[in-house]
Design a protein around this motif. Structure first.
Motif, PDB file in Angstrom:
ATOM      1  N   THR A   8      -2.496  -4.706  -7.956  1.00  0.00           N
ATOM      2  CA  THR A   8      -3.084  -4.020  -8.917  1.00  0.00           C
ATOM      3  C   THR A   8      -4.278  -4.846  -9.258  1.00  0.00           C
ATOM      4  O   THR A   8      -4.049  -5.931  -9.552  1.00  0.00           O
ATOM      5  CB  THR A   8      -2.451  -3.080  -9.838  1.00  0.00           C
ATOM      6  N   MET A   9      -5.365  -3.876  -9.930  1.00  0.00           N
ATOM      7  CA  MET A   9      -6.425  -4.801 -10.583  1.00  0.00           C
ATOM      8  C   MET A   9      -6.595  -3.728 -11.843  1.00  0.00           C
ATOM      9  O   MET A   9      -7.074  -2.703 -11.920  1.00  0.00           O
ATOM     10  CB  MET A   9      -7.824  -4.945  -9.718  1.00  0.00           C
ATOM     11  N   ARG A  33       8.056  -4.706 -12.088  1.00  0.00           N
ATOM     12  CA  ARG A  33       8.369  -5.957 -12.445  1.00  0.00           C
ATOM     13  C   ARG A  33       7.022  -6.866 -11.943  1.00  0.00           C
ATOM     14  O   ARG A  33       6.678  -6.634 -10.822  1.00  0.00           O
ATOM     15  CB  ARG A  33       9.441  -6.705 -11.610  1.00  0.00           C
ATOM     16  N   ILE A  34       6.236  -7.450 -13.133  1.00  0.00           N
ATOM     17  CA  ILE A  34       5.205  -8.050 -12.681  1.00  0.00           C
ATOM     18  C   ILE A  34       5.528  -9.512 -12.108  1.00  0.00           C
ATOM     19  O   ILE A  34       6.138 -10.434 -12.811  1.00  0.00           O
ATOM     20  CB  ILE A  34       4.336  -8.506 -14.114  1.00  0.00           C
ATOM     21  N   VAL A  35       5.119  -9.850 -10.871  1.00  0.00           N
ATOM     22  CA  VAL A  35       5.514 -10.819  -9.985  1.00  0.00           C
ATOM     23  C   VAL A  35       4.472 -11.982 -10.116  1.00  0.00           C
ATOM     24  O   VAL A  35       4.634 -12.957  -9.915  1.00  0.00           O
ATOM     25  CB  VAL A  35       5.665 -10.374  -8.464  1.00  0.00           C
ATOM     26  N   ALA A  36       3.162 -11.440 -10.491  1.00  0.00           N
ATOM     27  CA  ALA A  36       1.825 -12.506 -10.472  1.00  0.00           C
ATOM     28  C   ALA A  36       0.959 -11.815 -11.526  1.00  0.00           C
ATOM     29  O   ALA A  36       0.897 -10.558 -11.496  1.00  0.00           O
ATOM     30  CB  ALA A  36       1.483 -12.852  -9.538  1.00  0.00           C
ATOM     31  N   SER A  37       0.176 -12.665 -12.409  1.00  0.00           N
ATOM     32  CA  SER A  37      -0.640 -12.095 -13.230  1.00  0.00           C
ATOM     33  C   SER A  37      -1.929 -12.959 -13.607  1.00  0.00           C
ATOM     34  O   SER A  37      -1.816 -14.172 -13.596  1.00  0.00           O
ATOM     35  CB  SER A  37      -0.082 -11.495 -14.538  1.00  0.00           C
ATOM     36  N   LYS A  38      -3.023 -12.729 -13.489  1.00  0.00           N
ATOM     37  CA  LYS A  38      -4.316 -13.415 -13.769  1.00  0.00           C
ATOM     38  C   LYS A  38      -5.257 -12.777 -14.244  1.00  0.00           C
ATOM     39  O   LYS A  38      -5.709 -11.774 -13.566  1.00  0.00           O
ATOM     40  CB  LYS A  38      -4.540 -14.095 -12.312  1.00  0.00           C
ATOM     41  N   LEU A  39      -5.709 -13.220 -15.457  1.00  0.00           N
ATOM     42  CA  LEU A  39      -7.275 -12.679 -15.836  1.00  0.00           C
ATOM     43  C   LEU A  39      -8.246 -13.525 -15.501  1.00  0.00           C
ATOM     44  O   LEU A  39      -8.365 -14.640 -15.604  1.00  0.00           O
ATOM     45  CB  LEU A  39      -7.316 -12.977 -17.549  1.00  0.00           C
ATOM     46  N   THR A  40      -8.984 -13.040 -14.494  1.00  0.00           N
ATOM     47  CA  THR A  40     -10.152 -13.821 -13.913  1.00  0.00           C
ATOM     48  C   THR A  40     -11.488 -12.794 -13.734  1.00  0.00           C
ATOM     49  O   THR A  40     -11.481 -11.744 -14.304  1.00  0.00           O
ATOM     50  CB  THR A  40      -9.648 -14.009 -12.680  1.00  0.00           C
ATOM     51  N   LYS A  41     -12.529 -13.292 -13.386  1.00  0.00           N
ATOM     52  CA  LYS A  41     -13.640 -12.655 -13.038  1.00  0.00           C
ATOM     53  C   LYS A  41     -14.164 -12.769 -11.615  1.00  0.00           C
ATOM     54  O   LYS A  41     -14.356 -13.976 -10.901  1.00  0.00           O
ATOM     55  CB  LYS A  41     -14.997 -12.967 -13.826  1.00  0.00           C
ATOM     56  N   LEU A  42     -14.498 -11.720 -10.962  1.00  0.00           N
ATOM     57  CA  LEU A  42     -15.086 -11.728  -9.688  1.00  0.00           C
ATOM     58  C   LEU A  42     -16.690 -12.001  -9.680  1.00  0.00           C
ATOM     59  O   LEU A  42     -17.417 -11.319 -10.380  1.00  0.00           O
ATOM     60  CB  LEU A  42     -14.809 -10.391  -9.000  1.00  0.00           C
ATOM     61  N   ILE A  76       0.687  -8.698  -9.219  1.00  0.00           N
ATOM     62  CA  ILE A  76       1.253  -8.273  -8.061  1.00  0.00           C
ATOM     63  C   ILE A  76       2.663  -7.694  -8.776  1.00  0.00           C
ATOM     64  O   ILE A  76       3.021  -8.160  -9.610  1.00  0.00           O
ATOM     65  CB  ILE A  76       1.755  -9.427  -7.175  1.00  0.00           C
ATOM     66  N   LEU A  77       3.039  -6.562  -8.305  1.00  0.00           N
ATOM     67  CA  LEU A  77       4.122  -5.872  -8.931  1.00  0.00           C
ATOM     68  C   LEU A  77       5.049  -5.438  -7.913  1.00  0.00           C
ATOM     69  O   LEU A  77       4.879  -5.218  -6.954  1.00  0.00           O
ATOM     70  CB  LEU A  77       3.391  -4.169  -9.204  1.00  0.00           C
ATOM     71  N   GLU A  78       6.261  -5.397  -8.367  1.00  0.00           N
ATOM     72  CA  GLU A  78       7.772  -5.158  -7.394  1.00  0.00           C
ATOM     73  C   GLU A  78       8.506  -4.080  -8.177  1.00  0.00           C
ATOM     74  O   GLU A  78       8.676  -3.898  -9.055  1.00  0.00           O
ATOM     75  CB  GLU A  78       8.547  -6.468  -7.523  1.00  0.00           C
ATOM     76  N   LYS A  79       8.914  -3.105  -7.244  1.00  0.00           N
ATOM     77  CA  LYS A  79       9.802  -2.052  -7.294  1.00  0.00           C
ATOM     78  C   LYS A  79      10.113  -1.470  -6.029  1.00  0.00           C
ATOM     79  O   LYS A  79       9.230  -1.251  -5.034  1.00  0.00           O
ATOM     80  CB  LYS A  79       9.039  -1.050  -8.372  1.00  0.00           C
ATOM     81  N   ASN A 124      -2.103  -3.458   3.063  1.00  0.00           N
ATOM     82  CA  ASN A 124      -3.422  -3.866   2.247  1.00  0.00           C
ATOM     83  C   ASN A 124      -2.856  -4.428   0.834  1.00  0.00           C
ATOM     84  O   ASN A 124      -3.447  -5.324   0.390  1.00  0.00           O
ATOM     85  CB  ASN A 124      -4.151  -2.609   1.909  1.00  0.00           C
ATOM     86  N   ALA A 125      -1.695  -4.105   0.571  1.00  0.00           N
ATOM     87  CA  ALA A 125      -0.936  -4.857  -0.693  1.00  0.00           C
ATOM     88  C   ALA A 125      -0.834  -6.228  -0.378  1.00  0.00           C
ATOM     89  O   ALA A 125      -1.200  -7.146  -1.278  1.00  0.00           O
ATOM     90  CB  ALA A 125       0.347  -4.170  -0.925  1.00  0.00           C
ATOM     91  N   ALA A 126      -0.294  -6.797   0.989  1.00  0.00           N
ATOM     92  CA  ALA A 126      -0.318  -7.951   1.189  1.00  0.00           C
ATOM     93  C   ALA A 126      -1.616  -8.783   1.119  1.00  0.00           C
ATOM     94  O   ALA A 126      -1.937  -9.895   0.686  1.00  0.00           O
ATOM     95  CB  ALA A 126       0.528  -8.282   2.574  1.00  0.00           C
ATOM     96  N   ILE A 127      -2.710  -8.209   1.934  1.00  0.00           N
ATOM     97  CA  ILE A 127      -3.992  -8.632   2.233  1.00  0.00           C
ATOM     98  C   ILE A 127      -4.487  -8.934   0.744  1.00  0.00           C
ATOM     99  O   ILE A 127      -5.007  -9.877   0.327  1.00  0.00           O
ATOM    100  CB  ILE A 127      -5.044  -7.682   3.084  1.00  0.00           C
ATOM    101  N   GLU A 128      -4.190  -8.036  -0.054  1.00  0.00           N
ATOM    102  CA  GLU A 128      -5.121  -7.925  -1.444  1.00  0.00           C
ATOM    103  C   GLU A 128      -4.266  -8.871  -2.500  1.00  0.00           C
ATOM    104  O   GLU A 128      -4.903  -9.729  -3.271  1.00  0.00           O
ATOM    105  CB  GLU A 128      -4.999  -6.660  -2.144  1.00  0.00           C
ATOM    106  N   SER A 129      -3.113  -9.207  -2.222  1.00  0.00           N
ATOM    107  CA  SER A 129      -2.148 -10.117  -3.174  1.00  0.00           C
ATOM    108  C   SER A 129      -2.642 -11.273  -2.727  1.00  0.00           C
ATOM    109  O   SER A 129      -2.757 -12.340  -3.739  1.00  0.00           O
ATOM    110  CB  SER A 129      -0.818  -9.782  -3.031  1.00  0.00           C
TER     111      SER A 129
END
Ligand code: CMP
Length: 139
Positions: A8-9, A33-42, A76-79, A124-129
């Motif tokens: 997610t973004m 569950r949040i598995v990864a998180s990043k504040l960034t700019k594209l 990245i989210l897990e459930k 796409n979840a894997a590609i986007e992650s």
């Protein structure tokens, strides 16, 4: 193939309107569950790469400009059943069609500035992650 994760973004409008906390609370309350998180700019170029699948669509240029207009939060989210359950939680792409209780119903401003992105398939979840996170950044 990973089947219990999604990507997610939180988009620039929601970040600049200070909804990171509110949206993250809804995500965790829904059992993710949040598995990864990043504040960034594209950059505009990176936004174009992320949304390459929409390159032929009339809204592609505006989408690139908008998605590079401010900071975003990538996660990245897990459930169990993550992709489908998360699409349900965020609601319809156009907030005018989003159901009550969804993130977009509460926070989206328009079809473009719709607060949040969610992957539409496990592939796409894997590609986007992988677009945002290396293996060592995922917990
Ligand atoms: P998202 O789910 O991130 O995927 C593509 C994005 O393009 C979408 O959310 C919207 O922010 C944006 N968008 C703008 N116009 C349209 C449109 N007509 N149809 C679908 N998506 C659009």
């Amino acid at each position: 193939m990973i089947t219990n994760r999604t990507f997610t973004m939180i988009k620039p409008d929601a970040v600049s309107d200070r909804h990171i906390g509110g949206i993250t609370q809804m995500i965790e309350a829904a059992g993710f569950r949040i598995v990864a998180s990043k504040l960034t700019k594209l950059s505009e170029e990176r936004a174009g790469q992320f949304y390459e699948v929409h390159a032929a669509r009339p809204f592609y240029n505006d989408l690139k400009t908008y998605m590079s207009s401010g900071a975003i939060v990538a996660m990245i989210l897990e459930k169990d059943n993550a992709v489908a359950d998360f699409r349900k939680l965020i609601g319809a792409t156009n907030p005018a069609n989003a159901e009550d209780g969804t993130i977009r119903k509460k926070y989206a401003k328009s079809l473009e500035a719709n607060a949040i992105h969610g992957s539409d398939s496990d592939e796409n979840a894997a590609i986007e992650s992988n677009f945002f996170f290396s293996r060592t950044e995922q917990f």
